[in-house]
Design a protein around this motif. Structure first.
Motif, short mmCIF file in Angstrom:
data_model
loop_
_atom_site.label_atom_id
_atom_site.label_comp_id
_atom_site.label_asym_id
_atom_site.label_seq_id
_atom_site.Cartn_x
_atom_site.Cartn_y
_atom_site.Cartn_z
N ILE A 94 3.63 10.67 -9.12
CA ILE A 94 3.95 9.26 -8.89
C ILE A 94 4.25 9.05 -7.42
O ILE A 94 5.11 9.73 -6.85
N LYS A 95 3.53 8.14 -6.79
CA LYS A 95 3.78 7.79 -5.39
C LYS A 95 4.50 6.44 -5.39
O LYS A 95 3.98 5.46 -5.93
N THR A 96 5.70 6.39 -4.81
CA THR A 96 6.52 5.18 -4.88
C THR A 96 6.85 4.68 -3.48
O THR A 96 7.19 5.48 -2.60
N SER A 97 6.75 3.37 -3.29
CA SER A 97 7.04 2.75 -2.01
C SER A 97 8.53 2.90 -1.66
O SER A 97 9.37 3.04 -2.56
N PRO A 98 8.88 2.87 -0.38
CA PRO A 98 10.29 2.99 0.02
C PRO A 98 11.21 1.98 -0.64
O PRO A 98 12.39 2.27 -0.89
N ASP A 99 10.69 0.79 -0.95
CA ASP A 99 11.55 -0.21 -1.61
C ASP A 99 11.67 0.02 -3.11
O ASP A 99 12.40 -0.70 -3.80
N GLY A 100 10.93 1.02 -3.62
CA GLY A 100 11.01 1.36 -5.03
C GLY A 100 10.31 0.39 -5.97
O GLY A 100 10.40 0.53 -7.19
N LEU A 101 9.55 -0.56 -5.43
CA LEU A 101 8.98 -1.63 -6.25
C LEU A 101 7.50 -1.46 -6.56
O LEU A 101 6.95 -2.20 -7.38
N LEU A 102 6.83 -0.51 -5.90
CA LEU A 102 5.41 -0.26 -6.17
C LEU A 102 5.22 1.23 -6.41
O LEU A 102 5.48 2.05 -5.52
N SER A 103 4.78 1.57 -7.61
CA SER A 103 4.51 2.97 -7.95
C SER A 103 3.06 3.11 -8.36
O SER A 103 2.52 2.25 -9.07
#
Length: 301
Positions: free
Chosen positions: A219-228
């Motif tokens: 799982i690759k997740t954006s720094p803001d945690g809102l896009l995985s």
């Protein structure tokens, strides 16, 4: 995919998807399993988050050429992304209405590669002396659909493919696959409970004996945690080269995305949530590793 508002766009997106799924068995395997488990009734019920294309940044080609097709049909150019290590430039394009997928378009910054690699690429692309998209009637859906699969340059030799692969796996992919659809993306948050988180969906896919891209984690997740985001490993196909050589090379793959509800909308009830309330756009760190779904380190096992 099922669309309703733009006939030409409907036609060439569906044609593109139909050809793509014929060459990416994971599409049917995943769809059939979702149907068998009662998650969906048909492929048309899957929400396609985005489709992605790869291009070469050389005169008359690249993003400045390819984007004309989508801009003509109501897409709007949005954020730019730069991938320093991979020497890529990219943009995403917002669709004319929410039933259509976003488009993610990248190009190889050829001028930043070694002189040897540049010469190989230009051997194939230099004969293109005008923008091929300018020769299309962009209102002719059949013509546009055919363009996605039209060989704009000669088939590469195996030696040239291997030389490109050594410096830029992206370059090697494009020189053989051209404008073929790189991937489509299942919006997992739009599925029923038990399948609507990326963690659960990945477990479901792995149960189907489909291997997932594990570059920097599954799982690759954006720094803001809102896009995985996650993706399958590209399908391998044995192909023939111009010099008669043959080998298995990476084709296309399937991506999965989970867009979380933005903090300011978390007070809404589930039946009030719409796409506009979820995280928009893309993330360089995520996309950087998703690109590697076609890379040897992922496909060689």
């Amino acid at each position: 995919m099922k669309f309703t508002n733009h006939k030409a766009l409907d036609y060439f997106l569906n044609d593109l998807f139909d050809r793509y799924k014929e060459n990416v068995p994971a599409v049917k395997i995943i769809t059939d399993a979702l149907i068998n488990r009662g998650v969906i009734n048909a492929q048309d019920e899957i929400v396609n988050d985005h489709v992605a294309f790869r291009t070469l940044g050389v005169p008359h080609l690249g993003i400045q050429s390819f984007e004309k097709i989508f801009l003509k049909h109501g897409y709007q150019k949005r954020d730019q992304y730069y991938f320093e290590e991979k020497k890529l430039n990219a943009y995403w394009y917002a669709p004319p209405s929410e039933e259509y997928p976003r488009v993610f378009m990248s190009e190889l910054m050829v001028n930043e590669l070694s002189e040897e690699t540049q010469q190989i690429i230009r051997k194939y692309t230099d004969p293109i002396t005008s923008d091929p998209v300018d020769n299309l009637d962009l209102d002719d859906a059949v013509q546009v659909a055919a363009f996605f699969h039209k060989p704009l340059w000669e088939l590469p030799t195996k030696a040239d493919y291997m030389a490109l692969l050594a410096e830029s796996e992206y370059a090697a992919w494009v020189i053989y696959n051209r404008y073929y659809l790189n991937h489509y993306t299942i919006s997992v948050h739009a599925l029923k409970e038990g399948y609507n988180t990326l963690s659960d969906f990945n477990k479901f896919v792995e149960q189907l004996d489909i291997r997932l891209n594990n570059a920097d984690g599954i799982i690759k997740t954006s720094p803001d945690g809102l896009l995985s985001q996650s993706s399958t490993v590209a399908e391998m196909h044995e192909v023939a080269f111009a010099d008669g050589g043959k080998m298995k090379i990476a084709g296309s793959y399937v991506e999965f995305a989970e867009r979380a509800i933005m903090p300011e909308y978390r007070h809404l009830s589930p039946d009030e949530i719409k796409p506009v309330h979820r995280r928009e756009g893309f993330e360089t760190s995520n996309a950087d590793k998703i690109f590697e779904s076609t890379y040897t380190e992922q496909t060689q096992f």
